[in-house]
Design a protein around this motif. Structure first.
Motif, PDB file in Angstrom:
ATOM      1  N   ASN A  73       0.815  -1.206   0.000  1.00 32.36           N
ATOM      2  CA  ASN A  73       0.000   0.000   0.000  1.00 32.36           C
ATOM      3  C   ASN A  73       0.854   1.264   0.000  1.00 32.36           C
ATOM      4  O   ASN A  73       0.471   2.280  -0.584  1.00 32.36           O
ATOM      5  N   ASN A  98      -5.401   4.751   7.738  1.00 30.83           N
ATOM      6  CA  ASN A  98      -6.855   4.579   7.748  1.00 30.83           C
ATOM      7  C   ASN A  98      -7.471   5.949   8.042  1.00 30.83           C
ATOM      8  O   ASN A  98      -7.922   6.240   9.138  1.00 30.83           O
ATOM      9  N   SER A 136      -9.522  11.451   1.759  1.00 30.42           N
ATOM     10  CA  SER A 136     -10.972  11.523   1.949  1.00 30.42           C
ATOM     11  C   SER A 136     -11.502  12.897   1.565  1.00 30.42           C
ATOM     12  O   SER A 136     -12.499  13.026   0.851  1.00 30.42           O
ATOM     13  N   LEU A 140     -13.853   5.558   2.180  1.00 29.01           N
ATOM     14  CA  LEU A 140     -12.701   4.665   2.012  1.00 29.01           C
ATOM     15  C   LEU A 140     -11.675   4.843   3.122  1.00 29.01           C
ATOM     16  O   LEU A 140     -10.798   3.991   3.285  1.00 29.01           O
ATOM     17  N   ARG A 141     -11.733   5.940   3.847  1.00 34.12           N
ATOM     18  CA  ARG A 141     -10.833   6.204   4.975  1.00 34.12           C
ATOM     19  C   ARG A 141      -9.365   6.088   4.552  1.00 34.12           C
ATOM     20  O   ARG A 141      -8.664   5.141   4.896  1.00 34.12           O
ATOM     21  N   LEU A 142      -8.892   7.071   3.795  1.00 32.74           N
ATOM     22  CA  LEU A 142      -7.521   7.070   3.305  1.00 32.74           C
ATOM     23  C   LEU A 142      -6.836   8.388   3.629  1.00 32.74           C
ATOM     24  O   LEU A 142      -7.423   9.467   3.496  1.00 32.74           O
ATOM     25  N   ILE A 169      -5.683  -0.468   6.072  1.00 31.49           N
ATOM     26  CA  ILE A 169      -6.715  -0.045   5.124  1.00 31.49           C
ATOM     27  C   ILE A 169      -7.330  -1.284   4.484  1.00 31.49           C
ATOM     28  O   ILE A 169      -6.712  -2.348   4.452  1.00 31.49           O
ATOM     29  N   ASN A 170      -8.553  -1.121   3.974  1.00 27.74           N
ATOM     30  CA  ASN A 170      -9.255  -2.276   3.421  1.00 27.74           C
ATOM     31  C   ASN A 170      -9.014  -2.401   1.915  1.00 27.74           C
ATOM     32  O   ASN A 170      -8.362  -1.557   1.296  1.00 27.74           O
ATOM     33  N   GLY A 187     -10.073   0.608  -0.296  1.00 19.91           N
ATOM     34  CA  GLY A 187      -9.117   1.707  -0.297  1.00 19.91           C
ATOM     35  C   GLY A 187      -7.897   1.389  -1.129  1.00 19.91           C
ATOM     36  O   GLY A 187      -7.380   2.239  -1.871  1.00 19.91           O
ATOM     37  N   GLU A 188      -7.415   0.166  -1.024  1.00 21.45           N
ATOM     38  CA  GLU A 188      -6.252  -0.241  -1.808  1.00 21.45           C
ATOM     39  C   GLU A 188      -6.557  -0.183  -3.308  1.00 21.45           C
ATOM     40  O   GLU A 188      -5.750   0.323  -4.106  1.00 21.45           O
ATOM     41  N   TYR A 243      -8.790   1.596  -4.801  1.00 21.62           N
ATOM     42  CA  TYR A 243      -8.901   3.000  -5.212  1.00 21.62           C
ATOM     43  C   TYR A 243      -7.516   3.563  -5.540  1.00 21.62           C
ATOM     44  O   TYR A 243      -7.332   4.227  -6.575  1.00 21.62           O
TER      45      TYR A 243
END
Length: 601
Positions: A305, A324, A457, A465-467, A490-491, A494-495, A497
């Motif tokens: 990431n 996150n 964000s 997405l909490r980035l 991160i989920n 998000g990755e 994206y």
């Protein structure tokens, strides 16, 4: 006209709240659902109220006896409530349907008084109350024709998410004429239960009726009236805030949620700050196309990431960290800093809140616009012996902006003073100045004391997405923070994206042009409203001072309760001074707020 209330269900999803009580005895702000509903119905002087009971039925009967309801109440018992669905409960009350016109309610909904008026004031005799579908809704929906004819009833198992724009949710409040019950509903109810049994829902009968040439029933569309269906504890929590009898309490409860406002019917959020013109539809469609894979697969770890972030921001992998949301990175970084930290106030409180107040040194601009420049900061902090300085640029909430050349002077000055310089540029892309970021390899390589924070964000309009990212030339601190946060912080969404975002750089650049133009329009229109003073902003929000005697709290409350518009009251941040922060949204939403402010000021 009479009322029938279906109240036989067990309400299992409310768990211990319905362990010993029926669902409609659950309290919202200290008042049970059935208490509220019965008193709302009683205002309309109906002939009687019929209540179908089942689970904990006698407790419900005994409780209602204490409520001093003047309208006659009759009870119908469903002895097999645990083996049947609501079609059986209504079938037990079918003889009442044949006697007179009926208002039909389910007992697990809370609503404002005007919903009953909406039905009774409409001259059409048979209506299903419906509301435009929103993502918080669950259960049976309908499709309506232009004349309000019901083209289709859509039960949950037939729900198609690609058709939601066509859906209206049934509120589970109906008006049946006696004639409709006699000629349509009860005969079809009898036939349906004989054919398919008692473990069905009464809406299925309506679905069959709508297939007739003359079904009689129409949809009655709501127009902003408030209601909520309570199935679980989260529904209960939201209903408690929506229907808080005290307006101050309602504002406090909603403000205290810090997001999740998509669950609030038609609320327009001017409090939280995102890019309204990005992401483009194609990017969203690309995320949707990979949804199943992203949902069912683990994300990569920190190393990969960081590589994706490095690709997006054209910087080396060892110089950047993904979080996150920026909030995770702020917490980690502020935990690493030592010594005194210089802050500028008013500002984004997440930074000072994460540091010891005793070791905090605060600069407050001495002017009505809360404006300052690089020279002001150097002059103030030159003899304060701080070890770190935090600058948000543009600042939040003022929108104050220091141009890139002056920020670079601050970088050089803090380096000479041996001061760590934390620069949060979450809003810098919205500034009129082009290419004003400091996330550049040459800059971070030359300045190991510089830490540049950015909330993806906010800038890119993807808060769900909490980035966030942090870039620095201090690779040791970046490496330490990578160990401090979780390896899977991160989920997969998000990755992914970050994997595809680079393809949409032109769309992003276009969105910035659009939001700058909308900000100029927004500020111009706000400046024309008496009682408002606009603070010039280079961010995607505008701070305004209330100058006409209205308090920020009173206006915030009025906008929420009367217009369903949620703005940020800054009075607690600014020592009681009357300021609001207003996010820049698209023109349609901005005009809603402008018109509401004109009406109230």
């Amino acid at each position: 006209m009479q009322a029938i209330i279906l109240a036989a269900g067990m309400g299992k999803r409310l768990k211990e709240l319905t362990e010993n009580n029926t669902k409609c005895m659950v309290k919202v702000n200290g008042v049970t659902l059935i208490d509220r509903m019965l008193h709302q119905i009683e205002k309309h002087n109906l002939s009687k109220i019929v209540i179908v009971i089942g689970y904990e039925g006698q407790k419900l009967v005994d409780y209602i006896a204490t409520l001093d309801i003047k309208t006659p109440i009759e009870y119908v018992n469903n002895p097999i409530y645990d083996k049947t669905n609501n079609i059986y409960s209504l079938a037990l009350a079918k003889d009442y349907l044949l006697e007179e016109d009926t208002l039909l309610f389910e007992s697990d909904i809370i609503f404002e008084d005007s919903l009953i008026d909406v039905l009774l004031d409409d001259p059409r005799e048979t209506l299903a109350l419906v509301d435009k579908y929103e993502s918080w809704m669950d259960g049976t929906c309908v499709k309506l024709a232009a004349d309000d004819s019901i083209d289709d009833f859509v039960p949950g198992k037939k729900f198609k998410f690609d058709e939601v724009d066509e859906y209206y949710k049934t509120v589970n409040i109906y008006k049946f004429s006696k004639n409709f019950s006699c000629t349509h509903y009860v005969p079809f109810l009898d036939a349906y239960t004989k054919a398919l049994g008692d473990n069905e829902y009464y809406e299925q009968v309506l679905r069959v009726i709508t297939m007739l040439d003359e079904p009689e029933i129409k949809g009655k569309r709501l127009d902003g009236q408030l209601w909520y269906e309570i199935d679980d504890i989260q529904d209960l929590d939201i209903a408690s805030s929506l229907f808080a009898p005290d307006e101050d309490d309602r504002l406090e409860r909603i403000s205290g949620r810090y997001g999740g406002y998509w669950r609030y019917p038609k609320l327009v959020d001017f409090c939280y700050l995102v890019n309204p013109y990005f992401p483009p539809k194609k990017l969203v469609d690309e995320l949707k196309a990979s949804f199943e894979v992203l949902l069912t697969q683990y994300p990569s770890g920190m190393r990969v990431n960081s590589l994706l972030a490095a690709k997006n921001f054209d910087i080396h992998q060892e110089n950047i960290l993904v979080g996150n949301g920026a909030a995770e990175l702020i917490k980690s970084l502020m935990g690493i800093l030592k010594g005194k930290v210089g802050f500028i106030r008013p500002t984004f409180e997440e930074y000072p809140n994460r540091y010891d107040e005793a070791n905090s040194v605060v600069f407050t601009p001495n002017n009505e616009d809360f404006s300052y420049g690089a020279d002001d900061l150097m002059e103030f902090f030159k003899d304060k012996q701080v070890d770190n300085i935090v600058l948000i640029n543009p600042d939040n909430p003022s929108g104050n902006y220091i141009k890139k050349s002056d920020v670079l002077r601050l970088v050089d000055w803090t380096k000479a003073q041996n001061i760590n310089f934390i620069l949060d540029e979450s809003f810098v892309d919205f500034a009129d100045e082009e290419n004003c970021t400091l996330i550049e390899q040459e800059i971070v390589d030359a300045n190991s004391h510089l830490y540049v924070m950015k909330s993806i964000s906010k800038s890119y309009g993807v808060p769900g997405l909490r980035l966030g990212v942090l870039a620095s030339g201090n690779v040791d601190v970046i490496a330490k923070m990578k160990k401090d946060v979780a390896i899977w912080n991160i989920n997969s969404f998000g990755e992914f994206y970050m994997q595809i975002a680079e393809k949409y750089k032109k769309d992003y650049a276009k969105s910035l042009v659009e939001i700058r133009a909308q900000r100029d329009y927004f500020q111009k229109m706000l400046a024309e409203i008496p009682g408002l003073r606009v603070i010039p902003s280079q961010a995607n929000y505008v701070m305004v001072e209330l100058t006409g005697g209205v308090t920020a709290k009173a206006l915030t409350k009025k906008l929420l309760i009367k217009y369903n518009l949620f703005v940020k009251d800054l009075s607690s941040k600014l020592g009681g001074k009357q300021f609001l922060r207003l996010a820049v949204r698209d023109k349609v939403d901005n005009d809603k707020l402008i018109n509401a402010l004109k009406a109230e000021l």
